[in-house]
Design an enzyme around this catalytic site. Structure first.
Site, PDB file in Angstrom:
ATOM      1  CE  LYS A   1      32.083  35.330  38.911  1.00 49.60           C
ATOM      2  NZ  LYS A   1      33.179  35.042  38.020  1.00 49.60           N
TER       3      LYS A   1
ATOM      4  N   PRO B   1      25.887  43.324  39.536  1.00 49.60           N
ATOM      5  CG  PRO B   1      25.919  45.356  38.403  1.00 49.60           C
ATOM      6  CD  PRO B   1      25.117  44.564  39.373  1.00 49.60           C
TER       7      PRO B   1
ATOM      8  CE1 TYR C   1      36.516  44.514  39.806  1.00 49.18           C
ATOM      9  CE2 TYR C   1      34.329  45.046  40.616  1.00 49.18           C
ATOM     10  CZ  TYR C   1      35.149  44.369  39.748  1.00 49.18           C
ATOM     11  OH  TYR C   1      34.592  43.516  38.814  1.00 49.18           O
TER      12      TYR C   1
ATOM     13  CE1 TYR D   1      35.882  40.524  39.242  1.00 48.67           C
ATOM     14  CE2 TYR D   1      37.034  39.716  37.307  1.00 48.67           C
ATOM     15  CZ  TYR D   1      36.294  40.694  37.940  1.00 48.67           C
ATOM     16  OH  TYR D   1      35.952  41.844  37.267  1.00 48.67           O
TER      17      TYR D   1
ATOM     18  CG  HIS E   1      42.129  42.641  32.060  1.00 52.20           C
ATOM     19  ND1 HIS E   1      41.406  43.666  32.580  1.00 52.20           N
ATOM     20  CD2 HIS E   1      42.667  43.112  30.905  1.00 52.20           C
ATOM     21  CE1 HIS E   1      41.477  44.725  31.781  1.00 52.20           C
ATOM     22  NE2 HIS E   1      42.224  44.395  30.755  1.00 52.20           N
TER      23      HIS E   1
END
Ligand SMILES: Cc1cc2nc3c(=O)[nH]c(=O)nc-3n(C[C@H](O)[C@H](O)[C@H](O)COP(=O)(O)OP(=O)(O)OC[C@H]3O[C@@H](n4cnc5c(N)ncnc54)[C@H](O)[C@@H]3O)c2cc1C
Length: 391
Positions: free
Chosen positions: A297, A293, A201, A385, A72
Site C-alpha cells: 500500500k 509492505p 502469500y 487489496y 492481476h
C-alpha cells in the site's frame, strides 16, 4: 526564485503531485536530494491499485505501464500446504492490480515532466524550510555549491520517512502513532521466471514468505527474518532452500531458481502523524505515514494523498477558498487509517510472531480458513487489496 507550490521529494508522491498541478495549470518546482539515475534505479514497491493505474492513465502517463505491466485479478494465500485463490475480479466487480515496478513509474513520471518543460532540481543539498505559518513559506537549498532560495505559496512535504519536512514542524504540533514489528523482510530480486502467474502469500510455521514478480522473467521474493538479520549469513542457496520450504505444497511445488540480482533487509513498521499539515506546509506519502509492505500500500497511499492535495490547490487557485486545503489532513487520515488497519491485519494474519503460543497459531489458521472460505471474508481482503474508493 518563486513558484506556487514547492514540492520537496521526487518519489511517487512528489512527482504525481507535480503532474496533477501541471494538468490544472498550477506552477510548481520539484526539489530532489538524489541524482536522477539513483531514483530511477531504486528497487521498492511493485503493486499498483486500480485507482493508481487509472490516475496514471488519466494523466497520459500510463503508456509503458499498460504495455509492460502485468494485470492481476487475484492472489493466492497458502497455508498448511494448500493454496487458496482470492478472485479479485469476481469479488470486486472486475477490479485488479497492476504489477509494475515503482522505479519504472518513477522513470515514466520524470521523463514526462522533463519533456513538457517541468522543473525537477536533482541533487538539491541542505534543503531547509522556513516561514511555514507565514504567507510566503520558503525553501532554501544549495545546488552545485551555490545557495538558492525558493519562495512559495505552499510547500508539499513529499520527502519520504527520512526527509526534513516532518521534523521542521514545531515540536508539539504533530502526534505520532507507531508500531514496530519484531521481524523484517529479506527480499531478493532474481533472474528467474515466477513460479506462478499471481502473487503467493505463504503463512508457514518457519515464517512468512511472498512470491511476487517484476516481469515474466524477473521474480521478487521475500522471507520473514529478524529485523537485524545479517545478510552475510544468507548465501543465495540458503535463501532458495528456505523459500522452497515455506512455499512447499502437499502435492509438490518448487520455485524456478536463477541469479540473485539484488538482496536486502527491510524493517517493518506502522507509523502515522496527525495532523498532516501545518500552516502552509502539507505532508504527503511516507513523510506522514508508513505501512508494513504486506498489503502493498505505501506507493498507493502516497498517490491517494496527493490527489486530495491537488484538488485543494485547484480550489484555492480557482476561488482563493481554502475549504479543501483546510480539510486535507482530515480527508487523508480517514483513508490512511483504513489502509493502516488493512496492512496491520495482513501482517498479523500471515507472519509468525515468536511471542505467540499454540492457541494463537490455531486462531491464525482459523482466520485464514475463514478468509479463504467465506465470500464475506474474501471480499474484505479483495476490496482492500485492489484499493478502497477515493473520497
Ligand atoms: C527500501 C524500501 C522498500 C520498499 N518496498 C516496498 C514493497 O516491497 N512494497 C510496497 O508496497 N512498498 C514498499 N515500500 C514503500 C514504498 O516504496 C513507499 O511507500 C513509497 O515510495 C512512498 O512514496 P513517497 O513519494 O511518499 O516517498 P519516497 O518514495 O521515499 O520519496 C521521497 C523522495 O524524497 C527525496 N528526499 C528525501 N529527503 C529529501 C530532502 N531533504 N530534500 C529533497 N529530497 C529529499 C528522496 O530521495 C525520495 O526520492 C518500500 C520502501 C522502502 C524505503
Amino acid at each position: 526564485m518563486k513558484t506556487e507550490v514547492g514540492i520537496i521529494g521526487a518519489g511517487p508522491a512528489g512527482l504525481a503531485l507535480a503532474h496533477l498541478l501541471q494538468r490544472d495549470g498550477i506552477g510548481c518546482v520539484v526539489l530532489e536530494a538524489q541524482a536522477r539515475q539513483h531514483i530511477e534505479e531504486r528497487v521498492r514497491a511493485g503493486v499498483l491499485e486500480q485507482g493508481t493505474v487509472d490516475l496514471l492513465n488519466e494523466l497520459g502517463l500510463g503508456e509503458r505501464m499498460m504495455k509492460q505491466g502485468l494485470m492481476h485479478y487475484g492472489v493466492e494465500l497458502r497455508f498448511l500446504g494448500r493454496g487458496h485463490r482470492i478472485d479479485f475480479a469476481d469479488l470486486t466487480g472486475g477490479k485488479g492490480v497492476m504489477i509494475y515496478a515503482q522505479h519504472e513509474v518513477i522513470k515514466d513520471l520524470v521523463a514526462a515532466r522533463l519533456k513538457t518543460g517541468g522543473e525537477i532540481i536533482f541533487e538539491a543539498k541542505d534543503v531547509a524550510v522556513s516561514g511555514l505559518d507565514s504567507e510566503i513559506p520558503t525553501i532554501r537549498f544549495s545546488q552545485n555549491g551555490i545557495g538558492e532560495e525558493l519562495q512559495c505559496d505552499f510547500i508539499a512535504g513529499c520527502d519520504g520517512f527520512h526527509g526534513i519536512c516532518r521534523d521542521s514542524i514545531p515540536a508539539g504540533v504533530l502526534k505520532p502513532y507507531e508500531r514496530v514489528y519484531p521481524f523484517g523482510w529479506l527480499g531478493i530480486l532474481a533472474q528467474a521466471p515466477p513460479a506462478s502467474h499471481e502473487l503467493i502469500y505463504a503463512n508457514h510455521e518457519r515464517g512468512f514468505a511472498l512470491m511476487s514478480m517484476r516481469s515474466p522473467k524477473i521474480s521478487r521474493l521475500y522471507l520473514q527474518c529478524k529485523p537485524e538479520e545479517d545478510l552475510n549469513e544468507w548465501a543465495d542457496e540458503r535463501i532458495w532452500d528456505e523459500l522452497d520450504q515455506r512455499f512447499a505444497m502437499r502435492d509438490g511445488f518448487s520455485l524456478m531458481r536463477g541469479a540473485v540480482l539484488q538482496k536486502g533487509v527491510t524493517g517493518m513498521r506502522s507509523f502515522v502523524v496527525e495532523p498532516m499539515q501545518f500552516g502552509r506546509m502539507f505532508l504527503a506519502g511516507d513523510s506522514a505515514h508508513i505501512v508494513p509492505p504486506t498489503g502493498a500500500k505505501g506507493l498507493n497511499l502516497a498517490v491517494a494523498d496527493v490527489r486530495v492535495l491537488a484538488a485543494g490547490f485547484k480550489e484555492f487557485y480557482a476561488s482563493r477558498k481554502r475549504d479543501l486545503l483546510g480539510r486535507y489532513s482530515e480527508i487523508c487520515l480517514r483513508r490512511v487509517w483504513k489502509v493502516q488497519r488493512f496492512s496491520w491485519w495482513m501482517t498479523s494474519l500471515l507472519h509468525k510472531f515468536e511471542s505467540d503460543g499454540e492457541f494463537d497459531r490455531r486462531r491464525q489458521m482459523a482466520e485464514l480458513d475463514y478468509v479463504t472460505s467465506s465470500r464475506a471474508g474474501m471480499t474484505t481482503l479483495a476490496e482492500n487489496y485492489v484499493g478502497l474508493p477515493m473520497e
